[in-house]
Design an enzyme around this catalytic site. Sequence first.
Site, short mmCIF file in Angstrom:
data_model
loop_
_atom_site.label_atom_id
_atom_site.label_comp_id
_atom_site.label_asym_id
_atom_site.label_seq_id
_atom_site.Cartn_x
_atom_site.Cartn_y
_atom_site.Cartn_z
N CYS A 37 0.76 -1.08 -0.02
CA CYS A 37 0.13 -0.03 -0.05
C CYS A 37 0.72 1.13 -0.01
O CYS A 37 2.06 1.07 0.14
CB CYS A 37 -0.86 0.00 1.31
SG CYS A 37 0.10 -0.30 2.68
N CYS A 1175 27.79 -27.42 -15.90
CA CYS A 1175 27.65 -25.95 -16.17
C CYS A 1175 28.36 -25.04 -15.54
O CYS A 1175 28.76 -23.88 -15.88
CB CYS A 1175 26.14 -25.71 -16.42
SG CYS A 1175 25.26 -26.94 -16.98
#
Length: 1549
Positions: A37, A1175
């Site tokens: 908010c 990787c």
Amino acid sequence: MISISKRTSIARINLSEFHTISKIDRYPWLNKEKDACGVGFIAHLDNKFGHKLMMNALEALATMEHRGACSADEESGDGAGILFSIPWKFFVEWSLRYKQFKINISQAAVAMLFLPCLSSDIQVSKNIVEEIFQDEDFIVIGWREVPYVKEVLGPLALRNMPQIYQIVVQSKRYQGRSLDFHLYRVRRKIEKEITVRAYSWAKDFYFCSCSNHTIVYKGMVKSTSLGQFYQDLYNPDFEISFAVFHRRFSTNTMPRWPLAQPMRILGHNGEINTLLGNLKWMEARESSLNHPTLNEVASIGPVVNVSNSDSANLDSVVELFLHVGHSCPEALMFLIPEAYENNPKLKYHQNLISFYEYCAGFQEAWDGPALIVFSDGHTVGASLDRNGLRPARYCVTEDNVLILASEGGVLNLDPSLIRLKGRLGPGEMIVLDLQEKLLMSNLEIKNKIASLRPYSDWIKQNRQVLIPTSFLTSTTLPLQEVFKRQTCFGYTSEDIELVIENMAIQGKEPTFCMGDDTPLAVLSGKSHVLYDYFKQRFAQVTNPPIDSLRESLVMSISSYLGSKTNSFEESSEKILKIKTPILSENDLVLIKNSELLTETLVTTFEAHFDSPQANGQSLFSTINQLCKQAKNLIQAGTKIIILSDKVCFESRTESYIPPLLVVGSLHQYLIKQGVRQKVSLIVETGQCWSTHHFACLLGYGASAVCPYLALETVRHWWMSERTQNLMSKGKMPNLTLIEVQNNYCKSVERGLLKILSKMGISLLTSYIGAQIFEILGLGKEVVDLAFEGTVSRIGGLSFADLAMETIDLCSAGFSKLNKKKLDNHGFVQYRPGGEYHLNNPEMSKALHKAVRENNYTLYEAYKQLLANRPPTNIRDLLEFNFRSCSVPLEKVENIFEITKRFCTGGMSLGALSREAHETLSIAMNRIGGKSNSGEGGEDSLRFTVLTDVDETGNSPSFPHLKGLKNGDSLSSAIKQIASGRFGVTPEYLVNAKQLEIKISQGAKPGEGGQLPGKKVSPYIATLRACKPGVTLISPPPHHDIYSIEDLAQLIFDLHQVNPECKVSVKLVSEIGVGTIAVGVAKAGAEIIQISGHDGGTGASPLSSIKHAGVPWELGLHEVHCLLVENNLREKVILRVDGGLRTGQDVVMAALLGADEYGFGTIAMIAGGCIMARVCHTNSCPVGVATQKEELRMRYPGVPENVVNYFIFLAEEIRVILSKLGFETLSQIIGRKDLINHNFDKKLCKTHCIDTSIFFNIKTNEYNFLEIPGGHSKKLKTSLLDYELLNSSDILYAIDNHKTLEKHIKISNSDRSVGAKLAGRLAKQYKNEGFRGSLILNFYGTAGQSFGSFNIKGVTLRLIGEANDYVGKSMSGGEIVIVPPSEVAFDASEQVILGNTCLYGATGGFLFAYGAAGERFAVRNSNAFSVLEGVGDHACEYMTGGRVVVLGKAGRNIAAGMTGGIAYFLDEYSNLPEKVNLDIVRIQRVVTNEARKQLIQLIEKHVLKTGSKKAVLILQQWEIFIHYFWQIVPPSESETSETNYFVENKVLAN
């Protein structure tokens, strides 16, 4: 006191169609609604009353409308409200006129209530309220129906609107604080009475406020409509002296009036990440509340309510603190403490530190991002969380009005009338004492509170600190016994070699790659430890994760042992502080010998091999006995209970109880018995070695863990001949026995911090008992006993099943006594005969053969391999509900209608080689699908279609690629915006068809990433705007997304710079992701992607790969259901990824609600990946995931291989559609009625898996639509930017490279100003092509993202102030911000721009005559800037550019900074202690080139801003130069700017 100078395509399904998402969910708020908010307050410093202040409050609230949201009808606000001082003038006159009663204000009160709608129910509720007030000696003066204008409400808000009444009462006896307490007690009595009577309308009854001081007006309205709805607020007699205001952005669109804020005391912008733990600890604490005013606890409790929001519960706890004699500021210091440990600001405030230390021993923090504004009528103020994750700007005017809000400029004030401007920093507070008329700064109010009681004395008297002792220096068990116990407790050789040894050597968690392609624990044919059924949760969108490495100053893993029974008074209870929850055997001995009475419970049960049911009963009975024993021990005065399985397993008839089951059961039982706060639980176990294991034990109630078998394993490993040989030969570090044990423990600690931080939690004390997990595979009876409150959506193991799995593990230790090595089950790495892996060599070879030979028959062989696999994913338990009405295959939509729904995953160029990355892009463009750039930018050469391909398929533009065709495009249709913002420039953004905001990644949600320097080749460095070889860090959070309204702002930014593209948001599947997705849809995203836990990665901690996130099936189902429920499904496209491999996977995803489908690992395999799983090492043998030139040359793939795979996949989908009887994928999206449970799949462990949530539908009413387009009436453009870009003179200047200067007014609602202009220029001229000059002068307060994506040739000059995100991803041009000439204050001392400015900037200049907030220049790549002050975390993750700071600076400067140079003026001689020295070094300005550069930048700053301070520095240069520090990362250490010898060498040459 603060110094104030006077002058200085979907199936539409009805809401009722779905069963509850969670079968075991007593805590709906935790998963089903979150909010954010805009908040603020306004107050008169002299406590003067007037109606003008009310009108100002309404105006300020209205200007933050963009921070709120609306329901699906786009007219019903999520909530707006205002809390203010009761306008007694109005109510006194009302009472005299209508009730003929003269109010005594000191004894009177007004309650604001929401009542049920039916008149009969209204009367019943009124009767109850009156009756109880009268019973408690109150005079009921009368009821007042609050006037309202319902026409301003949206349809949904109107449908759910309550009746709104006020009751005015007067006490016959009480006034002052006594009146406050009795009003509280009466209100609770009324609420409980209505609940007990169980009226059907009980949930519609709600007290907005009930007070002598304050009143709350709120509702499901927009902030611009609150005053129009409540006509009272425009009444001139509504004279007030302060007001707290709030505009809500909820992730749920069903209006709920009571959830609007402010609450009765607080207005909360944030999220409590530890809520479940806080609620449970509060529940445990209630039974032992002890305070003179709480002699009627039964009439007040329960204080918290699991069905209420986090904000409402926090408000209730603060309210309780108020009524036992504490003030609002004190309660918030207690519940939301600042980061006081190692805080240089507090080193001279020992009493304040003692206050926090004392409180920490008795009260866990309510942890999470939060800006809280508050008032109880005595004080009004605001407090910010320890990380400063919400903006809070304030000013004081000449007429003594204080305004604080989430943004600057919420009121249009004359600059000459502003005396002071400031902001709240992390953990700070500002308070106005209304009675004393005293405005107090952060340290003033906190020191005042800390001095109220002798906290330092209390700590000295009652607290001890455990000083960790050294580790054991020899083994305690023979090797064969260790081997037996390891086997019994479930260790495998992978656990030893990949985890424990790695941690002992390196002192950090092991890193691995790719995803988890093994079966879920409950589906596996192998025995698993109980921890494997728990998945870690993580923060995404509604709150940010934290970087536990670079922001460790806000984190702590210390905790406390002993009784914590009383939070409200001085306690004589002794407590023991431990600095780490990981205890050595020697530490445990010290604890046993401490002043705290300690007892041990042995946690074994009797095993019956012939009867699963008997085993289950034995396990259950033993746990019950342990619980009762624990309670008896507590009643006898025991303060610490050790749960130990450290016993000799002499026979198979005895088994340990899984330690997680024991600690969870005791924790839950003791809470229910009301004695949990009286004791601490320590687990001494052999079954705990991974960081995930420790996190589970702590998360379910343990305060500390002694992993005796893991430490013994480390000792035996170190003493082994193999290890000693490796050390002697220099093949591993030469470490001592003490060092390897310490490394192991430190790696666990670091891993715990990472697990906490990815949920946005800073303190271990808040994590203990918080249960921040989701269960996959445990049944209701197990969850209810030990893990109540944790969601388990698919059921699973019963006690009998769990007992059998435990006994299987334990008995294995007796059957393998002669083995020399533990079994390797292949849970991590594939091995023949081990755990099944989807990405196995046989599958990869079959696919390679099929796509390389372009043979569909071979593809069917690949498909059959996967179809015949053992159950691995949840979808393997489901099957299609084929009907007799199939359709001919030729009627099914063509292949390319299907392939356009295909996307590749976001794999970055950097993680992948150029060859692999570009091959995927070409292939996806050929089939009409979409490739994803991943993080790291993209070469602009790829934005042009190929026209130079020869007959051999080669192109001189891309000589490293094969199999090309003229007309190929290498541009990724989806361009990713990740947290590092590498390569994000205007040109990059305008060349996208979609822009993806990557919030999380399936294999490591909440963790960010890092590209090692060895992968940053010159080419990669060019794309990412950095130097080659520099390690590049992507932070865990996006630093411009700390909340849902922040995400809405970024989406808005992207729509400005590229209005033609759609914005997607990538989330990872977890419980509650549906709630988040609703918020994302409301935030303006057109596409939502849900990634499964098994997604691939180039590098990730192994524990994250195995234990974070859940399957996409659960997340997709939840998201689709909640979007339908909230009437938002038509507005977004749903995309799913994570382990999709076959057409069957795709069709199942469609039936569960997906419109589009993402492929990562399998697309790489089709392109040539062999799943070497290296990787993360830069050593990929086939050139897929490496930047080494010699390895890249081995890349075997061509685009046609990938095309063939997707063509085969689409053909398989067509066949399935034909059998199902449908012609298009659109027709089956969300068709749960086409799914059945697959009873042919037999499971090894249990028959209790429940998949009914996926296909139990109560109606078959469907309304078929095409794929949704993400269209909304929501404003997606900045009106000011729109007007600028449609101005004829600007268009003429752009088209003709002319110079133009304009003068424009601006306000805080004008957001992203300049972004649309930058996008237009980038589209027309790329980043550097515009040769003209646009000089735009703005006057006022700029909204968020001022100057974002600014580009060469554009100068934005702001005379006023700016909010957050100035210069975000700017690539060129200038931004200049100066205060108006008429201001009276010293501009250099005041805040002039907000948080996270220059985020990801790749070029340009920013000059600001004033200070910035937190995280200035975060991830700056190449921008230059001069300004006059910064908050915490300046230059974080910076990789290039220059920053000059001429004023005060916050903490943690240069954390993660790997490039660029920063200069800081240190006038107070305290800068070194504020710099994070993990990477950078700090030195004086030692070279002439650096001096020259620094003086040139300051001179330019003077020219642009007229800064008086900069003028003074230049005038006294020879003095000031000695006060400057230069911050130097390693990549700059050998340059002529930083190194005197290098400079001289350059000059000599």
